[in-house]
Write a protein that holds these residues in place. Structure first.
Motif, PDB file in Angstrom:
ATOM      1  N   GLN A 167      -0.353   7.299  -2.277  1.00 18.04           N
ATOM      2  CA  GLN A 167      -0.861   7.747  -3.577  1.00 18.04           C
ATOM      3  C   GLN A 167      -2.071   6.932  -4.018  1.00 18.04           C
ATOM      4  O   GLN A 167      -2.141   5.731  -3.785  1.00 18.04           O
ATOM      5  CB  GLN A 167       0.216   7.618  -4.662  1.00 18.04           C
ATOM      6  CG  GLN A 167       1.387   8.521  -4.496  1.00 18.04           C
ATOM      7  CD  GLN A 167       2.419   7.980  -3.522  1.00 18.04           C
ATOM      8  OE1 GLN A 167       2.351   6.848  -3.066  1.00 18.04           O
ATOM      9  NE2 GLN A 167       3.396   8.802  -3.195  1.00 18.04           N
ATOM     10  N   GLU A 168      -3.018   7.601  -4.673  1.00 22.07           N
ATOM     11  CA  GLU A 168      -4.046   6.890  -5.412  1.00 22.07           C
ATOM     12  C   GLU A 168      -3.376   6.321  -6.660  1.00 22.07           C
ATOM     13  O   GLU A 168      -2.399   6.900  -7.160  1.00 22.07           O
ATOM     14  CB  GLU A 168      -5.164   7.834  -5.852  1.00 22.07           C
ATOM     15  CG  GLU A 168      -5.950   8.419  -4.723  1.00 22.07           C
ATOM     16  CD  GLU A 168      -7.054   9.345  -5.216  1.00 22.07           C
ATOM     17  OE1 GLU A 168      -8.007   9.525  -4.466  1.00 22.07           O
ATOM     18  OE2 GLU A 168      -6.948   9.894  -6.341  1.00 22.07           O
ATOM     19  N   PRO A 209      -7.614   3.238  -4.111  1.00 32.15           N
ATOM     20  CA  PRO A 209      -7.617   4.419  -3.239  1.00 32.15           C
ATOM     21  C   PRO A 209      -6.350   4.493  -2.389  1.00 32.15           C
ATOM     22  O   PRO A 209      -5.638   3.495  -2.209  1.00 32.15           O
ATOM     23  CB  PRO A 209      -8.847   4.199  -2.346  1.00 32.15           C
ATOM     24  CG  PRO A 209      -9.692   3.207  -3.069  1.00 32.15           C
ATOM     25  CD  PRO A 209      -8.728   2.333  -3.825  1.00 32.15           C
ATOM     26  N   SER A 210      -6.095   5.650  -1.842  1.00 32.46           N
ATOM     27  CA  SER A 210      -4.956   5.879  -0.964  1.00 32.46           C
ATOM     28  C   SER A 210      -4.954   4.907   0.204  1.00 32.46           C
ATOM     29  O   SER A 210      -5.997   4.650   0.813  1.00 32.46           O
ATOM     30  CB  SER A 210      -5.021   7.319  -0.446  1.00 32.46           C
ATOM     31  OG  SER A 210      -4.002   7.571   0.484  1.00 32.46           O
ATOM     32  N   GLN A 237       0.844  -1.185   0.000  1.00 28.02           N
ATOM     33  CA  GLN A 237       0.000   0.000   0.000  1.00 28.02           C
ATOM     34  C   GLN A 237       0.884   1.241   0.000  1.00 28.02           C
ATOM     35  O   GLN A 237       2.064   1.171   0.337  1.00 28.02           O
ATOM     36  CB  GLN A 237      -0.950   0.018   1.199  1.00 28.02           C
ATOM     37  CG  GLN A 237      -0.259   0.186   2.534  1.00 28.02           C
ATOM     38  CD  GLN A 237      -1.221   0.035   3.698  1.00 28.02           C
ATOM     39  OE1 GLN A 237      -1.985  -0.926   3.755  1.00 28.02           O
ATOM     40  NE2 GLN A 237      -1.181   0.978   4.617  1.00 28.02           N
ATOM     41  N   PHE A 281      -8.870   1.176 -10.079  1.00 28.76           N
ATOM     42  CA  PHE A 281      -8.591   2.335  -9.240  1.00 28.76           C
ATOM     43  C   PHE A 281      -8.289   1.838  -7.836  1.00 28.76           C
ATOM     44  O   PHE A 281      -9.069   1.077  -7.258  1.00 28.76           O
ATOM     45  CB  PHE A 281      -9.784   3.292  -9.200  1.00 28.76           C
ATOM     46  CG  PHE A 281      -9.623   4.372  -8.165  1.00 28.76           C
ATOM     47  CD1 PHE A 281      -8.667   5.365  -8.314  1.00 28.76           C
ATOM     48  CD2 PHE A 281     -10.400   4.366  -7.018  1.00 28.76           C
ATOM     49  CE1 PHE A 281      -8.497   6.355  -7.354  1.00 28.76           C
ATOM     50  CE2 PHE A 281     -10.241   5.354  -6.049  1.00 28.76           C
ATOM     51  CZ  PHE A 281      -9.293   6.341  -6.212  1.00 28.76           C
TER      52      PHE A 281
END
Length: 105
Positions: A49-50, A80-81, A46, A78
């Motif tokens: 950043q997106e 997510p952060s 993780q 996509f």
């Protein structure tokens, strides 16, 4: 900075077994171009950043959080952060990843 970029002309470097990657930066984004051999895997990780991953060629399995999906050419994911995610090349793949905000590489 060149405003017109040919992905296959970017200089790639080995990122892990079966995957080569090239990066270019803008003031606000980091863009990665990854060429993966079938079976290559980006392990669970993780970051702040997106991320958007766009599959240009091949089949890519993506896990985002608890959800896993299969992406084929013309599809994107996509992330997510700060959400854990991983990617595995089902077949040989070419993938563009757009990260925002810019990531230090």
């Amino acid at each position: 900075m060149n405003n017109f970029i040919t992905l296959d002309n970017l200089k790639t470097a080995n990122a892990m077994d079966g995957a080569d990657v090239a990066f270019f930066q803008t003031d606000y984004h980091t863009v990665g171009y990854t060429i993966m051999k079938a079976g290559a895997e980006v392990p669970l990780h993780q970051h702040v950043q997106e991320a958007m991953d766009i599959v240009l060629e091949g089949t890519l399995e993506m896990q985002i959080g608890e959800t896993t999906g299969i992406l084929t050419p013309g599809m994107m994911s996509f992330v997510p952060s700060n959400v854990q995610h991983r990617a595995k090349a089902v077949t040989d793949c070419k993938v563009v990843t757009i990260l925002h905000p810019q990531r230090q590489i």
